[in-house]
Each structure stands twice: as C-alpha cells, then as structure tokens.
Scaffold this motif. Structure first.
Motif, mmCIF file in Angstrom:
data_model
loop_
_atom_site.group_PDB
_atom_site.id
_atom_site.type_symbol
_atom_site.label_atom_id
_atom_site.label_comp_id
_atom_site.label_asym_id
_atom_site.label_seq_id
_atom_site.Cartn_x
_atom_site.Cartn_y
_atom_site.Cartn_z
ATOM 1 N N VAL A 78 0.852 -1.187 0.000
ATOM 2 C CA VAL A 78 0.000 0.000 0.000
ATOM 3 C C VAL A 78 0.889 1.238 0.000
ATOM 4 O O VAL A 78 2.057 1.189 0.409
ATOM 5 N N ALA A 79 0.330 2.348 -0.468
ATOM 6 C CA ALA A 79 1.030 3.637 -0.469
ATOM 7 C C ALA A 79 0.327 4.581 0.486
ATOM 8 O O ALA A 79 -0.906 4.570 0.593
ATOM 9 N N LEU A 80 1.095 5.397 1.204
ATOM 10 C CA LEU A 80 0.531 6.376 2.125
ATOM 11 C C LEU A 80 0.266 7.676 1.381
ATOM 12 O O LEU A 80 1.147 8.206 0.700
ATOM 13 N N SER A 81 -0.948 8.201 1.514
ATOM 14 C CA SER A 81 -1.310 9.437 0.830
ATOM 15 C C SER A 81 -0.606 10.626 1.477
ATOM 16 O O SER A 81 -0.128 10.555 2.607
ATOM 17 N N ASN A 132 15.939 6.063 14.458
ATOM 18 C CA ASN A 132 14.712 5.758 13.728
ATOM 19 C C ASN A 132 13.603 6.735 14.109
ATOM 20 O O ASN A 132 13.618 7.328 15.193
ATOM 21 N N GLU A 133 12.630 6.881 13.197
ATOM 22 C CA GLU A 133 11.421 7.636 13.453
ATOM 23 C C GLU A 133 10.236 6.682 13.373
ATOM 24 O O GLU A 133 10.086 5.943 12.400
ATOM 25 N N ILE A 134 9.387 6.704 14.414
ATOM 26 C CA ILE A 134 8.303 5.741 14.550
ATOM 27 C C ILE A 134 6.988 6.489 14.665
ATOM 28 O O ILE A 134 6.912 7.548 15.287
ATOM 29 N N ALA A 135 5.938 5.939 14.047
ATOM 30 C CA ALA A 135 4.620 6.563 14.119
ATOM 31 C C ALA A 135 3.548 5.490 14.019
ATOM 32 O O ALA A 135 3.774 4.405 13.466
ATOM 33 N N PHE A 136 2.369 5.800 14.579
ATOM 34 C CA PHE A 136 1.200 4.930 14.464
ATOM 35 C C PHE A 136 0.357 5.413 13.281
ATOM 36 O O PHE A 136 0.095 6.611 13.153
ATOM 37 N N VAL A 173 -4.053 2.900 -1.982
ATOM 38 C CA VAL A 173 -3.617 4.091 -1.253
ATOM 39 C C VAL A 173 -4.319 4.130 0.101
ATOM 40 O O VAL A 173 -5.531 3.888 0.190
ATOM 41 N N LEU A 174 -3.546 4.445 1.145
ATOM 42 C CA LEU A 174 -4.089 4.532 2.491
ATOM 43 C C LEU A 174 -4.307 6.001 2.842
ATOM 44 O O LEU A 174 -3.357 6.783 2.923
ATOM 45 N N ASP A 175 -5.581 6.377 3.019
ATOM 46 C CA ASP A 175 -5.962 7.743 3.354
ATOM 47 C C ASP A 175 -6.324 7.830 4.830
ATOM 48 O O ASP A 175 -6.740 6.827 5.442
ATOM 49 N N PRO A 176 -6.199 9.020 5.447
ATOM 50 C CA PRO A 176 -6.581 9.160 6.857
ATOM 51 C C PRO A 176 -8.078 9.005 7.048
ATOM 52 O O PRO A 176 -8.871 9.323 6.161
ATOM 53 N N VAL A 177 -8.452 8.517 8.227
ATOM 54 C CA VAL A 177 -9.862 8.350 8.559
ATOM 55 C C VAL A 177 -10.390 9.675 9.072
ATOM 56 O O VAL A 177 -9.823 10.264 9.995
ATOM 57 N N LEU A 180 -2.255 11.692 4.718
ATOM 58 C CA LEU A 180 -1.923 10.841 5.855
ATOM 59 C C LEU A 180 -0.520 11.136 6.360
ATOM 60 O O LEU A 180 -0.276 11.199 7.575
ATOM 61 N N MET A 181 0.412 11.340 5.444
ATOM 62 C CA MET A 181 1.781 11.632 5.851
ATOM 63 C C MET A 181 1.860 12.934 6.633
ATOM 64 O O MET A 181 2.628 13.055 7.595
ATOM 65 N N SER A 182 1.067 13.928 6.254
ATOM 66 C CA SER A 182 1.110 15.214 6.952
ATOM 67 C C SER A 182 0.479 15.143 8.334
ATOM 68 O O SER A 182 0.738 16.003 9.175
ATOM 69 N N SER A 183 -0.336 14.129 8.594
ATOM 70 C CA SER A 183 -1.007 14.017 9.892
ATOM 71 C C SER A 183 -0.287 13.077 10.848
ATOM 72 O O SER A 183 -0.684 12.960 12.004
ATOM 73 N N ILE A 184 0.755 12.421 10.379
ATOM 74 C CA ILE A 184 1.466 11.463 11.220
ATOM 75 C C ILE A 184 2.339 12.211 12.223
ATOM 76 O O ILE A 184 3.027 13.170 11.890
#
Length: 383
Positions: free
Chosen positions: A228-231, A246-250, A265-269, A234-238
């Motif tokens: 999957v690809a991160l939109s 390392n950098e870690i995020a949920f 594509v994975l979009d934010p909920v 979504l990247m801006s909200s992580i």
C-alpha cells in the motif's frame, strides 16, 4: 623493557560486547572496588562514563591489544620485537595461528607455547610429538610436566592458503558474469513482483481478515502480504517519535481504489461528525426551542512506548542528577535520594520478557525516575 600482549581474533571485540550485555543483565556484579580503582582515577572515570554505559568498565584490558588479522599485528610490531601473542586455533591447522607460526618460527629466539595436544595430522600434534620424544620418561605430557624446550633442527613444510585478488582477464570475466547474474535476477524479480501485484489485486478485498473487538486470533497463521502507499494527507497528519536513529509513528487509515500502478492508497480516517438541527418541543401552549451544536466524536489519546531500556545507562543518568542508583540483583536497579532528612527509595525492575516496572511510593524521586525512563523510549500516540 615491557613486552606487549597481543590477542589475534576476528571475534574478540564482539565477544566482549556480548559479555558486557550479560553483565548488565546480571546486575553489574563486578564492582569498581574489585577493579582496583582509587580516588586518583575519578577524573578518568568521568571521561569513561560512556564506556561504563556499555559495560566496558569491567572488561577494559589495559595491557592487551586486540588485532583482527595477523597483518595488523605485523604492521605494528615486527617479528623481531619482543611480544606475547595469543592466537587461535590451538591446532595450528589454519587461521592466524598457522600464518603467524610460519612468520615467527624462522626467527631465532622465538618460542612457541602449546597449551594443549590436538588431534593427529595437525601441526600442533607434530610439534607436540617432537617435544615429547625429547623429554625424559618422567617429563611426558600425560605427567603434567612442563619439560624442557625443544629446538626445530630441520625444515618443516607448511601449506598456507590465502585469497588472491583477481587481475587482468580473470577480473574482467568475473565482472561480466556478475553483471549477467544481476540482470537475470532483476528480470526474475520484476516477473515475481508483477505476479504478486496481480494476486494482491485479486485478494485484497477477500483475504483481509478483520477480527471483532475482543475476539482472540492466532498471529502467524495464513499470512498474506500486501503493498500500500501512504497518501500525502496521511503523511502530513502522522506524529513521528524519535528513537535512536529511527522515526516511529502509528498509522490509521482507510484503503481507497488503487492507482494506475495497481497499488492501493491509504488515506486518513475522517473524524465522525454528529449533526443535529434545532427542534421545537410543544408543551401545551408553551414552546421550548432546543438548539444543539455540531459535535465531533473524540476519544482519549492513547499511546505506547517503544525501546529497550538499558539499566546501566539509566544508572549513569540518575547519578549525574545526584540520585544514588545501584544494582541489587538480576535486572533490579535500586534508586535512593534524601530530601528534608527523609530517604526515598524506588526500584526499577526489568523482567526477562522486557517488561519495565517502577516500584515505590509516590514522591519526587518516583516521578523523576519515571520521567528518565520515558526519555529513553519513543512515545508513539495511537489516536
């Protein structure tokens, strides 16, 4: 004149690092007093605190120099300089001990000390048999005697094997073969990726299993891999958390239709919005107007911690803040501080499963220790 002690081993440094980690788990059972440290070394200890964090203080061999290869030793010390060399294997069949023997045995005055007798057919056994044949009956190996040294009075044929870099036509041919292998591997990888992509498109909606809340599942059975690809949204909200390098995020999102490349594509909920309108309630002749505003369903933020707590590092960090911290057994660090004549005690336990427990009464010491533990982890928010 002081002769250096030289240890030749490719794995010596890694072995020391492993032992230091074991010592940390055992609670630092070797104390500074056991190492013979005195007050005059306090300044030096301060400079070596970083080494102490890694457990190096108890295994710092000041009089032993470690070399990975015999060439490193020879480049620093010639074969004619006095020195004590520790080399493996004891059989002298290969490795650093065999190559060093061929280099140093021809120098008059050098002595080879055999610490054990190995199997038949080895250079060690040949030399041991020569030594034992020259000893008295009461000075044999099985009698546990040192005996008398024996000189080599005739040449010894030794086969040495080494790697020689390719040159000329052989090097060109090798590079050409490597290039062909890479091209074939890339083609096979492209075909496999395309096949996997087709399978993903066919099974994305049918084979993704979503258990219900509270349902128990077995991890590791019927595994399926999906790409999957991160939109950008979504990247801006992580919220990234730093841990070491390392950098870690949920990440929580919703899969949308695949792109032209076939990747989903994975979009934010989006937040759930409950909207109500103004309602007039009749009660006899009186009318009451009730107005409600838009409300967004929110939940309390939740987070989890990622990291591997090093009790030795925590000990040094607390000591710098004036808090006494000492090991009291396997995986237990006892912290103490005195305020207004009263002593507070907090124990930090690290179990074999990696769990960290902070035990003690609610006090400034308790919260200070807990805060330092938090700083040594990555705090990842899940909501």
């Amino acid at each position: 004149m002081r002769a250096p002690i030289c240890l030749i081993s490719r794995t010596a440094k890694e072995l020391l690092a492993f032992i230091r980690n074991m010592m940390e788990w055992l609670g630092g059972t070797i104390s500074k007093e056991d190492l013979g440290e005195s007050n005059k070394n306090q300044r030096r200890r301060r400079a070596d605190e970083d080494e102490e964090v890694m457990g190096a203080l108890a295994l710092r061999f000041k009089f032993i120099e470690i070399f990975s290869t015999p060439d490193q030793l020879i480049n620093k010390f010639s074969s004619r300089e006095p020195k004590l060399i520790l080399a493996v294997p004891a059989s002298l069949s290969h490795g650093s001990s065999r190559s060093l023997f061929s280099e140093f045995a021809g120098v008059e005055g050098n002595v080879v000390v055999l610490t054990e007798r190995t199997q038949q057919g080895t250079l060690n056994r040949y030399l041991m048999d020569r030594w034992e044949a020259a000893q008295e009956e009461t000075e044999k190996w099985q009698d546990g005697k040192i005996g008398e040294p024996v000189s080599i009075d005739r040449p010894i044929d030794i086969e040495l094997r080494s790697k020689i870099p390719l040159q000329g036509e052989e090097l060109e041919q090798f590079r050409e073969n490597q290039k062909l292998e890479r091209e074939q591997a890339a083609a096979r990888k492209a075909v496999a990726a395309r096949q996997q992509q087709i399978r993903d498109e066919e099974s994305m909606t049918n084979e993704v299993y979503t258990p219900k809340v509270g349902e128990m599942v077995r991890i590791g059975e019927n595994i399926e891999n999906f790409t999957v690809a991160l939109s950008d949204a979504l990247m801006s909200s992580i919220k990234m958390s730093q841990y070491e390098d390392n950098e870690i995020a949920f990440v929580k999102g919703k899969l949308t239709n695949p792109t032209s490349t076939g990747i989903y594509v994975l979009d934010p909920v989006k937040a759930t919005i409950k909207q109500t309108e103004d309602v007039e309630m009749a009660n006899g002749e009186d009318y009451t107007t009730v107005s409600t505003k838009n409300t967004i369903a929110q939940s309390l933020p939740r987070a989890f911690m990622i990291g591997d707590l090093k009790l030795t590092y925590l000990k040094v960090t607390l000591n710098r803040q004036g808090i006494s911290a000492e090991f009291a057994g396997e995986g237990i660090l006892v912290c103490r501080s005195t305020l207004d004549g009263e002593e507070d005690t907090v124990a930090v336990r690290k179990t074999r499963k990696g769990e960290v427990r902070v035990e003690g009464d609610a006090s400034n010491l308790f919260y200070t220790v807990r805060e330092e533990i938090y700083k040594l982890h990555a705090l990842v928010e899940t909501e």
